[in-house]
Structures are given as C-alpha cells and as structure tokens.
Design a protein around this motif. Structure first.
Motif, PDB file in Angstrom:
ATOM      1  N   VAL A   5      29.260  37.480  31.428  1.00 17.50           N
ATOM      2  CA  VAL A   5      30.725  36.960  31.016  1.00 17.50           C
ATOM      3  C   VAL A   5      30.858  36.849  29.591  1.00 17.50           C
ATOM      4  O   VAL A   5      31.979  36.651  29.140  1.00 17.50           O
ATOM      5  CB  VAL A   5      30.840  35.531  31.422  1.00 17.50           C
ATOM      6  CG1 VAL A   5      30.535  35.656  33.228  1.00 17.50           C
ATOM      7  CG2 VAL A   5      29.516  34.523  31.021  1.00 17.50           C
ATOM      8  N   GLU A   6      30.130  37.272  28.828  1.00 14.72           N
ATOM      9  CA  GLU A   6      30.148  37.379  27.515  1.00 14.72           C
ATOM     10  C   GLU A   6      31.050  38.789  27.062  1.00 14.72           C
ATOM     11  O   GLU A   6      31.879  38.935  26.106  1.00 14.72           O
ATOM     12  CB  GLU A   6      28.920  37.509  26.589  1.00 14.72           C
ATOM     13  CG  GLU A   6      28.349  36.189  26.463  1.00 14.72           C
ATOM     14  CD  GLU A   6      27.247  35.853  25.303  1.00 14.72           C
ATOM     15  OE1 GLU A   6      27.311  35.149  24.566  1.00 14.72           O
ATOM     16  OE2 GLU A   6      26.036  36.983  25.378  1.00 14.72           O
ATOM     17  N   THR A   7      30.564  39.852  27.957  1.00 19.50           N
ATOM     18  CA  THR A   7      31.251  40.944  27.565  1.00 19.50           C
ATOM     19  C   THR A   7      32.448  41.362  28.590  1.00 19.50           C
ATOM     20  O   THR A   7      33.355  42.420  28.314  1.00 19.50           O
ATOM     21  CB  THR A   7      30.341  42.215  27.477  1.00 19.50           C
ATOM     22  OG1 THR A   7      29.719  41.974  28.811  1.00 19.50           O
ATOM     23  CG2 THR A   7      29.335  42.047  26.324  1.00 19.50           C
ATOM     24  N   PRO A  32      36.592  45.182  31.137  1.00 18.94           N
ATOM     25  CA  PRO A  32      36.339  43.899  30.206  1.00 18.94           C
ATOM     26  C   PRO A  32      37.368  43.154  29.979  1.00 18.94           C
ATOM     27  O   PRO A  32      37.398  41.947  29.846  1.00 18.94           O
ATOM     28  CB  PRO A  32      35.428  44.693  29.145  1.00 18.94           C
ATOM     29  CG  PRO A  32      34.899  45.839  29.748  1.00 18.94           C
ATOM     30  CD  PRO A  32      35.929  46.444  30.673  1.00 18.94           C
ATOM     31  N   ASP A  33      38.512  43.823  29.415  1.00 16.23           N
ATOM     32  CA  ASP A  33      39.573  43.117  28.952  1.00 16.23           C
ATOM     33  C   ASP A  33      40.267  42.252  30.065  1.00 16.23           C
ATOM     34  O   ASP A  33      40.581  41.024  29.932  1.00 16.23           O
ATOM     35  CB  ASP A  33      40.775  44.050  28.237  1.00 16.23           C
ATOM     36  CG  ASP A  33      41.186  45.112  29.359  1.00 16.23           C
ATOM     37  OD1 ASP A  33      40.303  45.563  30.230  1.00 16.23           O
ATOM     38  OD2 ASP A  33      42.264  45.597  29.363  1.00 16.23           O
ATOM     39  N   LEU A  57      37.642  39.236  30.860  1.00 16.96           N
ATOM     40  CA  LEU A  57      37.858  38.400  29.923  1.00 16.96           C
ATOM     41  C   LEU A  57      38.939  37.382  29.866  1.00 16.96           C
ATOM     42  O   LEU A  57      38.873  36.121  29.563  1.00 16.96           O
ATOM     43  CB  LEU A  57      37.370  39.119  28.584  1.00 16.96           C
ATOM     44  CG  LEU A  57      36.041  39.635  28.158  1.00 16.96           C
ATOM     45  CD1 LEU A  57      36.033  40.344  26.977  1.00 16.96           C
ATOM     46  CD2 LEU A  57      35.040  38.476  28.598  1.00 16.96           C
ATOM     47  N   VAL A  97      28.316  47.906  23.098  1.00 19.38           N
ATOM     48  CA  VAL A  97      28.835  47.140  24.423  1.00 19.38           C
ATOM     49  C   VAL A  97      29.847  48.527  24.684  1.00 19.38           C
ATOM     50  O   VAL A  97      30.555  48.852  24.387  1.00 19.38           O
ATOM     51  CB  VAL A  97      29.951  46.154  24.125  1.00 19.38           C
ATOM     52  CG1 VAL A  97      30.881  45.610  25.222  1.00 19.38           C
ATOM     53  CG2 VAL A  97      29.365  44.898  23.551  1.00 19.38           C
ATOM     54  N   LEU A 154      32.761  50.251  23.264  1.00 20.78           N
ATOM     55  CA  LEU A 154      34.142  49.453  23.108  1.00 20.78           C
ATOM     56  C   LEU A 154      33.787  48.898  21.638  1.00 20.78           C
ATOM     57  O   LEU A 154      34.833  48.759  20.788  1.00 20.78           O
ATOM     58  CB  LEU A 154      34.229  48.615  24.140  1.00 20.78           C
ATOM     59  CG  LEU A 154      34.432  49.082  25.518  1.00 20.78           C
ATOM     60  CD1 LEU A 154      34.214  48.055  26.607  1.00 20.78           C
ATOM     61  CD2 LEU A 154      35.799  49.817  25.557  1.00 20.78           C
ATOM     62  N   TYR A 165      40.926  41.583  23.383  1.00 19.57           N
ATOM     63  CA  TYR A 165      39.550  41.424  23.994  1.00 19.57           C
ATOM     64  C   TYR A 165      38.233  41.996  23.274  1.00 19.57           C
ATOM     65  O   TYR A 165      37.370  41.525  23.296  1.00 19.57           O
ATOM     66  CB  TYR A 165      39.522  42.063  25.488  1.00 19.57           C
ATOM     67  CG  TYR A 165      39.282  43.812  25.487  1.00 19.57           C
ATOM     68  CD1 TYR A 165      40.416  44.383  25.021  1.00 19.57           C
ATOM     69  CD2 TYR A 165      38.058  44.448  25.836  1.00 19.57           C
ATOM     70  CE1 TYR A 165      40.256  45.993  24.997  1.00 19.57           C
ATOM     71  CE2 TYR A 165      38.058  45.801  25.637  1.00 19.57           C
ATOM     72  CZ  TYR A 165      39.389  46.603  25.293  1.00 19.57           C
ATOM     73  OH  TYR A 165      38.975  47.899  25.169  1.00 19.57           O
ATOM     74  N   GLN A 187      36.046  39.755  21.132  1.00 19.83           N
ATOM     75  CA  GLN A 187      34.978  39.072  21.784  1.00 19.83           C
ATOM     76  C   GLN A 187      33.940  39.961  21.688  1.00 19.83           C
ATOM     77  O   GLN A 187      32.609  39.771  21.665  1.00 19.83           O
ATOM     78  CB  GLN A 187      35.526  38.600  23.056  1.00 19.83           C
ATOM     79  CG  GLN A 187      34.401  38.324  24.074  1.00 19.83           C
ATOM     80  CD  GLN A 187      33.593  36.875  23.737  1.00 19.83           C
ATOM     81  OE1 GLN A 187      34.161  36.129  23.088  1.00 19.83           O
ATOM     82  NE2 GLN A 187      32.606  36.845  24.422  1.00 19.83           N
ATOM     83  N   LEU A 188      34.198  41.309  22.035  1.00 19.75           N
ATOM     84  CA  LEU A 188      33.101  42.317  22.222  1.00 19.75           C
ATOM     85  C   LEU A 188      32.434  42.545  21.098  1.00 19.75           C
ATOM     86  O   LEU A 188      31.173  42.737  20.721  1.00 19.75           O
ATOM     87  CB  LEU A 188      33.691  43.421  22.946  1.00 19.75           C
ATOM     88  CG  LEU A 188      34.334  43.549  24.452  1.00 19.75           C
ATOM     89  CD1 LEU A 188      34.526  44.775  24.671  1.00 19.75           C
ATOM     90  CD2 LEU A 188      33.494  42.553  25.241  1.00 19.75           C
ATOM     91  N   VAL A 247      29.995  39.662  20.504  1.00 24.25           N
ATOM     92  CA  VAL A 247      28.990  39.754  21.170  1.00 24.25           C
ATOM     93  C   VAL A 247      27.928  40.826  20.730  1.00 24.25           C
ATOM     94  O   VAL A 247      26.735  40.593  20.605  1.00 24.25           O
ATOM     95  CB  VAL A 247      29.216  39.954  22.545  1.00 24.25           C
ATOM     96  CG1 VAL A 247      27.984  40.324  23.348  1.00 24.25           C
ATOM     97  CG2 VAL A 247      30.134  39.008  23.300  1.00 24.25           C
ATOM     98  N   ARG A 261      24.240  40.181  19.594  1.00 19.86           N
ATOM     99  CA  ARG A 261      22.925  40.889  20.353  1.00 19.86           C
ATOM    100  C   ARG A 261      22.195  41.696  19.625  1.00 19.86           C
ATOM    101  O   ARG A 261      21.040  41.875  19.655  1.00 19.86           O
ATOM    102  CB  ARG A 261      23.472  41.647  21.561  1.00 19.86           C
ATOM    103  CG  ARG A 261      24.175  40.497  22.510  1.00 19.86           C
ATOM    104  CD  ARG A 261      24.503  41.035  23.861  1.00 19.86           C
ATOM    105  NE  ARG A 261      25.080  40.009  24.849  1.00 19.86           N
ATOM    106  CZ  ARG A 261      25.539  40.086  25.873  1.00 19.86           C
ATOM    107  NH1 ARG A 261      25.712  41.420  26.290  1.00 19.86           N
ATOM    108  NH2 ARG A 261      26.068  39.390  26.878  1.00 19.86           N
TER     109      ARG A 261
END
Lengths: 714, 325
Positions: A578-580, A700-701, A704, B227, B237, B304, B307-308, B311, B315
């Motif tokens: 859920v983070e990515t 992912p887009d 999210l 990612v 990404l 989006y 956010q990636l 992360v 990480r």
C-alpha cells in the motif's frame, strides 16, 4: 451407418491421455518455421507508410522520389487524394525494395500533404467525447425502480477496463508471390482454409488460383482471420515486381497500433439485493470503444442473466484509433469484470463473503448446479474460507486478499472436413485444412486417429496448414478441437470400415464384427481371431484407402461427438504494497468446465496461458493513447507491459474431467478460461485494500488514488 | 536507415580519432542495447559507428587508493558479480541486479547506462527531447506524462533513464571524459544536465569524447532501491540511492539521490539534512522520504510518483542501515 461415437472413457488407450505437443521440441528449439521466418529466393520486403495523424484527409501524395530510389521495385498508393484516414497508423502507401531498410527509407521519401481533422482518442470520460457517442437504446425488464426501492442493500459503482491489444508474438503479415496465374500465400493466420478465398476476392481472381501454406502461427487470439492489406498489397507489389516474393510484416509498433484491439468497457452499475443477498435489481449504463466502429456491448449482467428487474443502456464511442478485432472470448472478459466487480461490492455492502453471494445467485444462471460445484472446488483449491476476510481487515503495508470471477462460453465444433488415408505399410495420413494456433491441434488430431485405429501415436502423420487439404473452419470461438476431432474421427471410422471389408473374407468374420485394438484387427473381443495391423494393411497391395469425414455443426449435437457450454470459476490471491500501490500475484485457481478432453495436458496449457493473459490485463496491460497527437504512445514492449515469469505467481488448474462431462462430447476450451481471471484479480485487490480500484489494470497510480480517496472519505 | 561506416578500433587513441566534432557524425557503440533501436527508429542516424568493446583499457574493475576504478565497458553482469563492488558499493550491485533482464545485464555496460538516451515516449516517437505541439506547448505537459518528471522547472520533462546515476552521485564518483586533445574528470553529479533546447544533450559528454572510466572513492553504508511496476524487466517508476557516513550508530553525513524523477538524478538535500546527526529508524526514514519530495512539482498525470519517490528514499535509507523494509 457406421458408429461414430467416441469409445467409452475407460476404454480409451490414447485419447484422454496427456501427451506433450508433437511440435513442442521444434518450437522450443527454433526449428519450427513460421511464415515470418521465411526468406524465399529473390524475396523483396514490403513496408507501409502509415498516417502520422489520427484523423486527416490526404490532399496530395507524391511518390516520385521513393520510386526513383535504388533498390525500390514498386510503390503503391493506398490512400490517394481525398481519402480520409481515421487513425494514426492507417496505411497510406506501400513500397517494396530489395532490402527492408531501403523500403523503410523509401516510405520516408513519400511526400504527403494532409488536411488535419479533429481527433478523439480517449473515451474513459464519456462527457468529453461529444458527438462520438452513439446510444444503443434502453432495455428494461420488470420494474427496476420499484425493486431498488424495496432492496435491502444497493450499491452504485463505476468500473472500467481499457483497450488492450492482442500482442501476438508473431506480428501480422505474410510472404506472398503473384506469378503467372498463381498467388502463393504464406500467411500468419487462424484461417488456412478461408484466407485464400478472401485474398482471391480482393485480387479479383478465382479462389482456385491462391495456394496457401502455413506450418505454424505465432499467436492470433482472434486477430488473424481475414486476408489483410499485407496480403492484397503484397501480392500486387509482387506482380508489379516481376513476380518476386514479397515479405510484408508489421513491426512491433505497427502491430500494437493497427494489428487489432480488444474494445474497452466502462459502466456505471447499480445493483440491489435482499438482506439475504439475492439480487433483485440491476441497472447499468455502459460504454465502450474499439476504434472508429465504436465497441460491442459487453453482455451484462453476466452469467446471472435471470435477474428479474433490470435496465440496460449502452453507448458506443467512435475513436480515431486502430480497429477492434475479436479478442479471445469477445466482450466476455469485460462483461465478467464489470458484473463480478459490482457483485463483490454488493457483498461488501451486505457484509457477506462474496463466495456466499455468488453461490446464492448462480440460481439465476443457465447452469446453477455446475457453478455451485465449481465454486466449492475452487474454494477448496484456494483455501478461500481461510483466506477471505472482510474488507478493511488487513491493515499493514502489505495486504493480501482473494477474489473470484465467472465465465461462460459455447465452444461447439466448427465445420470441418478431413481426409484419412491408410497406407499399405500400415501408416496413417490425416490431411486437414486446419491450423495449430497453440491449441495442440496437431497433437489432438493424432490422438484421435491413433485411438480409432488402435495404433500408437507414431503411426499417424497429420498434415495441416494447406488450403489444398479438405476445408476446416477458422480457429475462433473455441471451435477447433471439437471440429477437427469429430471430422478426423468420422474419416478414420470410414477408412477403418473399408479396411474391415478388405480383411473380412480372409478372416471369415463379418466386417461389422471386427475391431481395431492394440495394433491388431480382430473379431470383437477375440484376440485369437485376427491379424496384426501390418498384415491387414499389406492386403491393400498397391492401393491405399482414403476416406472423408465431416463435422456438420447442425448435426453435431445429435451425433454427440461435440457440443457446447463451458462454465468456469477463477479465483485470485494478490498481495498489495500500500506504500507503492504495486499489486503482486500470489496464486490463481482456475476450475474449468469441459466435455471430453482429448489431451488433458494441452487443455490445461490453454488454461495456464489464459490465466497469464488475465494477469497481464489485470495488473499492467493497456494501450496508452495521446490526447495531443492521437498516437499510441506505448507502441513497444517496454511500456506496453506484459507479465514476466516473476509476475505470475502460482497457478492451479483444475479441469472438470468426469464421466458425466465426458458424455457431452468435446467442448472448446480456448476462450472460457480467458474470461474470469480479470474479475478475480480486481476483486482480490478490493478485498486486500478494503476499497475498490474502479479501473484495471491495477497500476500503482490507480491503486494509490483509490487508497487516498478512501482515506478522504473515512 | 542511413548507411554508416563501422569502425572497430582496438586502442583508445584510434577510437578518439574516429569521433566527430558534432552529434550525428559518429556514435559510440558498446553493448548496443540502446543505440541499435535508436538507429532503427531514425532517432540517431550517425555516419559512423565506433565500436569500443575491443578496447582493453576501457574494461576492468580495479582498486584505486581506497576506492575503485570501473572501466566504461564493464558489463552490468560483471559489475553485479564483482566481489569488491558487492562489498564496497552494494548500491551499485543492487542497481545492476534491478535491471532484471539477464540479456541486458550481459550486454549492457556501465558507461552505456550513463550515456543512454531517455525513454520518454515523445522522444522515442521522434518529437525530440523537448517535443512541442504546433502551438509551442510541451507535449509532455499537455499530453500523457505518467512516467515523466516530478521535479525541475522544464523545459525538459523526461526522466533520466540511468540506473547507476543516483548511486554514483551518492557515492561521490567521478567520470573521465576523454577526447583526442586530452581528458577531463568531472563529478557524476555534473555529468547529467537538463537541456534547455532540442539541440542539447542530457549529458555533459561532447561529441568528440568517450566516457572511459568511473572512479569511486571509499563509501559509507550505501544502498539503492527501485520501485518497479513489474517484477520482470521494467523501467523503474522511481528509485533512490543513499550513502551514509556513520559515526557509530549516528549518521555523520548523508547523500540521498533520487532517480527517474527528473531530467537528471535529483539530489534530496532536505532528506540529507534530516538524517545528519541522527540514528536511523523507520520513522526517521519515513520523514526523510517526506522531506525529499516536499518540493516536488508533479505534472497532470504523475502525482502518484511523488509517493513512490518518497517510498524509494525511505526504503533506500532503511536498506543502507540494514533495517528490514
């Protein structure tokens, strides 16, 4: 009248047994020659000039510079002045040259003046397509408004799946030669017996003048039935170049742009149910596009067709994009996805396990008992009751969930003729104008013939891929194995009868009292009174027996060799970060209804392949159209994403092979297994995340965005 | 495809003599994993192709002081399986393995990774690095941009495709660029540039130069994180590389660089500051990730990626610190 029925299930020696596909080693080693591998002596290369505009009119075209280039043998205009081009990639002209790169340079030397017209290439937002939308009219049954008022639970959702392509490993194309009065065509086709006639019509020559040969086809999935421009224009280039063979194959970019697509499908769906989960009302406004021609209406509500009250509206959207072609179970994966997504949402609203909701409502399908049994089997193989949890139960960064999807399909055998010959040396030859699109057609035909003659597989030689052989239908609609197995069986039985007649007097046993088993012809049940197969065939001397067999679809059900009706349940287990927003497959389960299965291994292979295709379309596969240029932007295998080995997870296939199903005869399997997986994956993600991701693929887009809108709503 | 001359020199001097003074005269061929498709698609039409894979001095991995020298034609496979690299620069070995295609790892080179052209679909479609529509608007900005930049002020919105760029910058590496008239050594951070016009390149290499080697100094705890949508071969990404100089459990200094978020690898100074003087834990890594993307300016279709990127930073930090992700 000979008896054509299948030998009893427990008496089959070859049919019903798993065999590796006969052409497997050839294909795996690269020795198998596809038409795209051919390089004929003196061969030229044909390359199309494609429209750079998504919508335009040709004002003028000048081919003189291309024609003058060294190595160019012919230039043909396809879209002359005044022609309207409806998608970027539409064919404008074609060039043949002695080398491919010269042909490519030459098309760049063609000067075209275009009048650019406005284009629309995206349909997800129906409010933005304007006059491109055409409503199909409303269908109403019962009183949906009243039923929604009475419903204990109503959900209102919006779901969508985008256009995807066929992505055949071997792109569309052919090698073609028009010399003297004959056209030789080496195509990549799903329709060996009919493509020649198709091309003849385009070239305005007799069908008898087109000879078609194809040993292997590198995927079709519904996109390779007709003779296309690469056939007709290639033939004309050949003729204009003194009869030299011309190879015309789309490159990957063009394959992804004009090789055919599966239409998108979007819908706003409202479903109402009683407190116990029984669905009482359905309302949907769906829209779809597969190009300029709009898009077919997905058959929703899917499987549960006997909902008492419903209202359906559908809108076809015309886009300036490459045209749709049949795609493995046309409209069914979309319909399954739309319907099963809405039902899973309904179950969540009712705080029900969706398995229970589906189990209850299959009462409204055509075959409730079959689906119930399949749901039980699939749940057992997935360990569903242990893995399923209510939405929101998973709260960590990595969340697991399970989902299910349903399928229904026909799959009766197509029209097929076949010639079977018995040679004096005991070998068997089967000639049939069919093609092995990946089904294992060669292998299955061999098994049917070997079974009928009581011989090992090695005694039978199957020849297909030639339109000089008896005509057999195109490989579409999951009709091939039913069709070719039935015609082969009948031809083989007919040939065997002739052989019985030959040996009957010598043995002193009436022909109708003979049987062929274990390499022998003998009195039924009496091995002592008989001849070896070889001895029997030697009696043919210089003769050979050749007999025809035919599968006539209208009579097939009565004869019992093949029939239709294949239900299916598929389940998926996914893991979402859920983070990515990245969704990974853990496991898929496919419980597949079937009839008599000729080769369980190749049948299961169909299902494995279909599951992988569902994973692709569920997680990553979509065509990206550029609103600005109208081009397909991901016209390559980097950004048109398909699953690799690491993306697939575990796949468990269960074929419903039972004496009861066996009695139904053969039922095609290519398509029913390619339907339910998409819905299963989408539903598994909803279960994992606790929120519906409305649109697939689950990129992912999108994941999210769904999570963040859920947080906003909470 | 334009006919071209193929040159196969065995010494660096010979190779340098074969280069041109302007782009388009000659292209350097190493693994060929990018150049061949660029030529087939008419994006590059060089008059001469200079193969450098037969020049011995451009290969090899060797110790230089307390660091390493990596030759430009070292393949991704050689890099990821080299014991010194794995021990000193796990970030590089990780980045190489994340190119999850054995074919690409066997053919592709470290120098090629740094010099490869962007994967932007407008660039690959023939619209140029800074493609515009008829009205002069950026195709990326008005069109489809889900894989494009979330940092920078334009006009370049593609993302640097390099897998090693972020890690090399984080490690403080330098590249040697050599021409017939001499050589210069520049930090990798200066090797990547954001072009302002279609004629410019996204790297500092000049048409008459060859990237010959990379020299990396001794490093702290370092790691890379990508990612990737697909487990199978796929462009990341977002990615991030981290190099932490530690004093016991405390971060003395940190370098954090993000990949695939801008026309160049993108330094996350705010994240670096946040880590300095502290002990790494999940919460701190998360905050550093947030700080790294605080100034992101996503386009219409790629928020989006913010956010990636966050992360990826989080990480990479945890991976460098040896904490489970």
């Amino acid at each position: 009248m000979p008896e054509y029925s299948w030998p009893p299930m427990n008496k089959r020696a070859v049919m019903g047994k798993s065999f590796d596909r006969l052409d497997g080693p050839q294909k795996a080693s690269g020795r198998a020659k596809y038409s795209s591998d051919l390089n004929k002596p003196g061969q030229l290369f044909g390359v199309f000039l494609h429209s750079p505009h998504a919508h335009a009119k040709v004002k003028s075209i000048d081919i003189s510079a291309a024609k003058a280039m060294e190595g160019v043998t012919a230039v043909r205009i396809i879209a002359g002045p005044g022609a309207e081009l409806q998608w970027a990639g539409a064919e404008v002209a074609i060039v043949s040259a002695v080398r491919e790169e010269i042909a490519k340079d030459a098309i760049r030397a063609i000067k075209v003046d275009y009048e650019i017209l406005p284009h629309v290439v995206q349909e997800q937002d129906l409010s933005k397509v304007g006059s491109r939308a055409k409503a199909a009219g409303e269908q109403v049954t019962g009183d949906p408004d009243k039923a929604f008022k009475e419903a204990a639970a109503v959900i209102d959702g919006q779901y969508g799946c985008p256009v995807i392509t066929h992505c055949c490993l071997e792109p569309h194309g052919n090698v073609v030669q028009w010399t003297g009065g004959t056209v030789n065509l080496w195509p990549s086709t799903q329709a060996v017996s009919s493509i020649g006639g198709d091309l003849a019509k385009q070239l305005e020559i007799p069908a008898t003048d087109v000879k078609v040969q194809m040993d292997h086809v590198g995927g079709g999935f519904g996109s390779k039935f007709p003779s296309d421009r690469w056939g007709s224009e290639g033939a004309k280039l050949s003729k204009e170049s003194g009869g030299r063979p011309v190879k015309v194959y789309l490159d990957r970019s063009n394959e992804l742009t004009i090789g055919g697509v599966r239409p998108s499908a979007f819908a706003k769906i409202k479903v109402g149910a009683n407190a116990d989960g029984k669905i009482i009302a359905w309302q949907s406004e769906s829209w779809a596009s597969g190009g300029v021609g709009g898009g077919g209406m997905p058959p929703i509500p899917y499987v549960m067709t006997k909902i008492e009250n419903f209202r359906l509206n559908h809108t076809a959207v015309s886009l300036n994009a490459g045209p749709a072609r049949a795609w493995r179970a046309p409209n069914h994966p979309q319909a399954s996805f739309l319907t099963c997504s809405a039902l899973e949402d309904l179950a969540a609203k009712l705080n029900m396990d969706p398995w229970d909701l589906f189990h209850k409502n299959v009462e409204m399908s055509a075959r409730p008992e079959v689906y119930r049994k399949q749901l039980v089997k699939a749940a057992e193989l997935m360990d569903w009751k242990k893995k399923w949890h209510p939405r929101g139960a998973e709260t960590g960064n990595i969340r697991r969930g399970v989902g299910l999807g349903m399928a229904t399909w026909g799959g009766a055998g197509h029209a097929s003729k076949c010639k079977v010959s018995i040679n004096a040396d005991g070998t068997i030859e089967v000639e049939i104008g069919s093609q092995d699109i990946g089904t294992g057609t060669r292998t299955c035909i061999t098994q049917v013939a070997a079974e009928t003659f009581g011989l090992p597989m090695s005694a039978v030689r199957v020849k297909l891929g030639d339109n000089a052989f008896p005509a057999s239908g195109p490989s579409g609609g999951s009709t091939t194995i039913g069709g070719v197995s039935s015609s082969t069986r009948k031809a083989a039985v007919n040939a065997l009868e002739k052989l019985f007649e030959r040996v009957s007097p010598g043995l002193g046993v009436p022909a109708d009292q003979l049987e062929a088993v274990d390499n022998k012809i003998q009195q039924k049940g009496n091995p002592a009174k008989g001849l070896t197969w070889k001895q029997a065939c030697q009696k043919l001397g210089v003769d050979r027996i050749s007999e025809m067999g035919e599968n006539v679809p209208a009579q097939a059900a009565k004869e019992g060799l093949n029939t239709l009706g294949a239900a299916g349940i598929q389940m998926a287990e996914v893991e979402v970060d859920v983070e990515t927003g990245i969704v990974r497959m853990r496991k898929m389960v496919a419980v597949q209804d079937c009839g008599l299965v000729v080769n369980p291994k190749t049948a299961a292979s169909q299902v494995y392949g279909a599951c992988i295709m569902s994973i692709c379309s569920g997680l990553m596969e979509e065509r990206v159209m550029d609103r600005v240029t109208g081009h397909v932007l991901n016209d390559d295998m980097e950004f048109y994403k398909l699953a690799g080995m690491g993306d697939i997870g575990e796949i468990v296939v269960h074929m419903d092979i039972t004496p009861e199903n066996d009695k139904r005869g053969i039922i095609g399997l290519g398509e029913p297994c390619a339907i339910g997986g998409l819905a299963a994956i989408a539903n598994a993600a909803a279960n994992a995340l606790g929120v519906r991701v409305p649109m697939v693929p689950l990129t992912p887009d999108r994941v999210l965005a769904a999570l963040s809108s859920d947080r906003r709503n909470a | 495809m334009q006919n071209f001359e193929y040159a196969n020199p065995t010494t660096l001097n010979d190779a340098l003599g074969l280069l041109g003074s302007a782009w388009g005269e000659a292209d350097v061929l190493a693994g060929g994993t990018d150049l061949l498709s660029l030529m087939k698609e008419y994006i590059h039409s060089p008059k001469r192709v200079v193969n450098i894979k037969n020049i011995k001095e451009l290969g090899g991995i060797s110790k230089v002081g307390s660091g390493l020298r990596i030759g430009a034609t070292v393949t991704l496979d050689e890099l990821s399986s080299n014991a010194m690299v794995k021990q000193m620069y796990p970030s590089l070995a990780q980045a190489a393995m994340e190119v999850s295609s054995p074919q690409l790892r066997n053919m592709g080179t470290v120098g090629g990774d740094l010099c490869q052209r962007p994967r932007c679909w407008y660039f690959r479609g023939g619209s140029g690095l800074l493609g515009q529509d008829e009205s002069g608007k950026s195709l990326v900005a008005t069109g489809e941009n889900k894989y494009h930049a979330i940092f920078g002020s334009g006009p370049a919105w593609f993302v640097s495709a390099s897998s090693f760029g972020p890690a090399l910058i984080a490690l403080g590496a330098k590249v040697t660029l050599q021409s017939a008239s001499g050589k210069r050594e520049i930090p990798v951070s200066e090797f990547f540039v954001s072009p302002k016009s279609n004629g410019e390149r996204e790297i500092a290499l000049k048409p008459n130069e060859i990237l010959t080697q990379i020299v990396i100094p001794a490093a702290g705890k370092n790691a890379n994180y990508e990612v990737r949508h697909r487990e199978a071969v796929d462009w990341p990404l977002t990615a991030a590389a981290v190099n932490l100089t530690m004093a016991g459990n405390v971060v003395k200094s940190a370098t954090v660089v993000m990949g695939h978020v801008a026309a160049t690898p993108w330094r996350a100074s705010q994240a670096e500051q946040m880590l300095t003087g502290k002990t790494i834990n999940v919460e701190l890594a998360d905050k550093a990730g947030e700080a790294a993307v605080a100034n992101a300016t996503p386009l219409s279709g790629n928020s989006y990626k913010v956010q990636l990127a966050k992360v990826a930073v989080k990480r990479a930090i945890l991976r460098a610190a040896g904490i489970a992700i």
